[in-house]
Design a protein around this motif. Structure first.
Motif, PDB file in Angstrom:
ATOM      1  N   ASN A  17       0.872  -1.169   0.000  1.00 20.06           N
ATOM      2  CA  ASN A  17       0.000   0.000   0.000  1.00 20.06           C
ATOM      3  C   ASN A  17       0.910   1.220   0.000  1.00 20.06           C
ATOM      4  O   ASN A  17       1.436   1.602   1.052  1.00 20.06           O
ATOM      5  CB  ASN A  17      -0.920  -0.026   1.223  1.00 20.06           C
ATOM      6  CG  ASN A  17      -1.882   1.145   1.261  1.00 20.06           C
ATOM      7  OD1 ASN A  17      -1.793   1.989   2.131  1.00 20.06           O
ATOM      8  ND2 ASN A  17      -2.796   1.185   0.322  1.00 20.06           N
ATOM      9  N   ASP A  95      -4.194  -7.953  -3.003  1.00 18.35           N
ATOM     10  CA  ASP A  95      -4.783  -6.857  -2.246  1.00 18.35           C
ATOM     11  C   ASP A  95      -5.859  -7.418  -1.327  1.00 18.35           C
ATOM     12  O   ASP A  95      -6.434  -8.472  -1.593  1.00 18.35           O
ATOM     13  CB  ASP A  95      -5.448  -5.833  -3.183  1.00 18.35           C
ATOM     14  CG  ASP A  95      -4.459  -5.153  -4.102  1.00 18.35           C
ATOM     15  OD1 ASP A  95      -3.406  -4.697  -3.619  1.00 18.35           O
ATOM     16  OD2 ASP A  95      -4.740  -5.067  -5.316  1.00 18.35           O
ATOM     17  N   ASP A  98     -11.377  -6.112   1.843  1.00 19.00           N
ATOM     18  CA  ASP A  98     -11.921  -5.208   2.863  1.00 19.00           C
ATOM     19  C   ASP A  98     -10.915  -4.090   3.157  1.00 19.00           C
ATOM     20  O   ASP A  98      -9.801  -4.349   3.626  1.00 19.00           O
ATOM     21  CB  ASP A  98     -12.225  -5.990   4.139  1.00 19.00           C
ATOM     22  CG  ASP A  98     -13.039  -5.208   5.142  1.00 19.00           C
ATOM     23  OD1 ASP A  98     -12.997  -3.961   5.131  1.00 19.00           O
ATOM     24  OD2 ASP A  98     -13.720  -5.857   5.962  1.00 19.00           O
ATOM     25  N   VAL A  99     -11.309  -2.844   2.908  1.00 20.45           N
ATOM     26  CA  VAL A  99     -10.414  -1.699   3.098  1.00 20.45           C
ATOM     27  C   VAL A  99     -10.017  -1.484   4.555  1.00 20.45           C
ATOM     28  O   VAL A  99      -9.045  -0.783   4.831  1.00 20.45           O
ATOM     29  CB  VAL A  99     -11.022  -0.393   2.523  1.00 20.45           C
ATOM     30  CG1 VAL A  99     -11.179  -0.497   1.018  1.00 20.45           C
ATOM     31  CG2 VAL A  99     -12.319  -0.054   3.190  1.00 20.45           C
ATOM     32  N   LYS A 100     -10.719  -2.105   5.498  1.00 20.90           N
ATOM     33  CA  LYS A 100     -10.376  -1.929   6.921  1.00 20.90           C
ATOM     34  C   LYS A 100      -8.945  -2.370   7.216  1.00 20.90           C
ATOM     35  O   LYS A 100      -8.300  -1.828   8.105  1.00 20.90           O
ATOM     36  CB  LYS A 100     -11.356  -2.664   7.829  1.00 20.90           C
ATOM     37  CG  LYS A 100     -11.131  -4.166   7.911  1.00 20.90           C
ATOM     38  CD  LYS A 100     -12.030  -4.855   8.909  1.00 20.90           C
ATOM     39  CE  LYS A 100     -11.694  -6.336   8.982  1.00 20.90           C
ATOM     40  NZ  LYS A 100     -12.618  -7.078   9.799  1.00 20.90           N
ATOM     41  N   TYR A 102      -6.354  -1.891   5.440  1.00 14.81           N
ATOM     42  CA  TYR A 102      -5.412  -0.823   5.086  1.00 14.81           C
ATOM     43  C   TYR A 102      -5.375   0.271   6.146  1.00 14.81           C
ATOM     44  O   TYR A 102      -4.438   1.055   6.197  1.00 14.81           O
ATOM     45  CB  TYR A 102      -5.773  -0.225   3.719  1.00 14.81           C
ATOM     46  CG  TYR A 102      -5.613  -1.221   2.600  1.00 14.81           C
ATOM     47  CD1 TYR A 102      -4.345  -1.532   2.108  1.00 14.81           C
ATOM     48  CD2 TYR A 102      -6.709  -1.861   2.049  1.00 14.81           C
ATOM     49  CE1 TYR A 102      -4.186  -2.459   1.087  1.00 14.81           C
ATOM     50  CE2 TYR A 102      -6.557  -2.784   1.026  1.00 14.81           C
ATOM     51  CZ  TYR A 102      -5.294  -3.086   0.555  1.00 14.81           C
ATOM     52  OH  TYR A 102      -5.134  -3.998  -0.443  1.00 14.81           O
ATOM     53  N   GLN A 103      -6.376   0.324   6.992  1.00 14.30           N
ATOM     54  CA  GLN A 103      -6.460   1.349   8.032  1.00 14.30           C
ATOM     55  C   GLN A 103      -5.847   0.894   9.355  1.00 14.30           C
ATOM     56  O   GLN A 103      -5.629   1.699  10.248  1.00 14.30           O
ATOM     57  CB  GLN A 103      -7.925   1.758   8.227  1.00 14.30           C
ATOM     58  CG  GLN A 103      -8.500   2.381   6.979  1.00 14.30           C
ATOM     59  CD  GLN A 103     -10.027   2.327   6.937  1.00 14.30           C
ATOM     60  OE1 GLN A 103     -10.657   1.772   7.824  1.00 14.30           O
ATOM     61  NE2 GLN A 103     -10.593   2.891   5.886  1.00 14.30           N
ATOM     62  N   TRP A 120       1.760  -3.045   9.155  1.00 15.17           N
ATOM     63  CA  TRP A 120       2.248  -2.320   7.993  1.00 15.17           C
ATOM     64  C   TRP A 120       3.616  -1.740   8.339  1.00 15.17           C
ATOM     65  O   TRP A 120       3.776  -1.089   9.368  1.00 15.17           O
ATOM     66  CB  TRP A 120       1.293  -1.181   7.632  1.00 15.17           C
ATOM     67  CG  TRP A 120       0.008  -1.668   7.058  1.00 15.17           C
ATOM     68  CD1 TRP A 120      -1.190  -1.771   7.700  1.00 15.17           C
ATOM     69  CD2 TRP A 120      -0.219  -2.114   5.722  1.00 15.17           C
ATOM     70  NE1 TRP A 120      -2.146  -2.258   6.846  1.00 15.17           N
ATOM     71  CE2 TRP A 120      -1.580  -2.471   5.620  1.00 15.17           C
ATOM     72  CE3 TRP A 120       0.595  -2.248   4.599  1.00 15.17           C
ATOM     73  CZ2 TRP A 120      -2.143  -2.959   4.442  1.00 15.17           C
ATOM     74  CZ3 TRP A 120       0.032  -2.731   3.421  1.00 15.17           C
ATOM     75  CH2 TRP A 120      -1.303  -3.082   3.350  1.00 15.17           C
TER      76      TRP A 120
END
Length: 145
Positions: A17, A95, A98-100, A102-103, A120
Motif C-alpha cells: 500500500n 490486495d 476489505d479496506v479496513k 489498510y487502516q 504495515w
C-alpha cells in the motif's frame, strides 16, 4: 527422512500500500533476532498454491484477497530456532478486499497456538537494513514509486 529434512512449500502474499507492506513479525530466540515475513503459509498435498494463499489469509486473519497475480518462486535455506529449514515459496502480489485492513496499524492473530502480530511497515525500513525481511530476494518484488 525426518520431517526436519523435508522441503516445505509455502504460498505468501505481497500486499503493498504505497510505500509500506503488510508483514508478520517473528522472533528467533536462538539468534535474538526480530524479523518480518509476508503472510501466508504451507501448501497442502493436492492443493494449488493460490488456494493455499487464500485459505491461509482466511484462517490467520479472516481476510479475503483480490487482484492475485503470481510473481515467482523463491528458495529459502535458513536456520530458525537453531534448526535448519528449506522452503520453496510461491509468491503472489495481492490486495485485501476489505479496506479496513489498510487502516490498521497492527493486527494480532493466533497461528498454531502461537500469538503473532501482522503490521504495515515502510519499505524503506527494509531497504536501509534497519529491519530484516525474509526471505532474501523478497525486496526485488516490491514496486517503487
Amino acid at each position: 527422512m525426518s520431517k526436519s529434512n523435508k522441503i516445505r512449500v509455502l504460498a505468501l502474499g505481497l500486499i503493498q500500500n504505497g510505500d509500506r507492506i503488510f508483514v508478520s513479525q517473528g522472533y528467533d530466540d536462538v539468534k535474538k533476532q526480530t524479523f518480518y515475513r509476508a503472510l501466508g503459509g504451507g501448501v497442502d498435498f493436492g492443493e494449488f498454491s493460490i488456494d493455499a494463499l487464500k485459505r491461509e489469509f482466511q484462517e490467520e486473519i479472516q481476510a479475503e484477497l483480490t487482484n492475485i497475480s503470481y510473481l515467482g518462486c523463491l528458495e529459502n535455506i535458513f536456520n530458525f530456532q537453531g534448526k535448519s529449514h528449506h522452503e520453496l515459496i510461491q509468491l503472489y502480489r495481492c490486495d485485501f478486499i476489505d479496506v479496513k485492513f489498510y487502516q490498521l496499524e497492527a493486527l494480532e492473530f493466533v497461528e498454531k497456538k502461537r500469538k503473532k502480530k501482522a503490521l504495515w511497515v515502510p519499505v524503506d525500513c527494509f531497504k536501509s537494513g534497519e529491519l530484516i525481511l525474509f526471505p532474501e530476494g523478497f525486496l526485488n518484488y516490491i514496486l517503487y514509486n
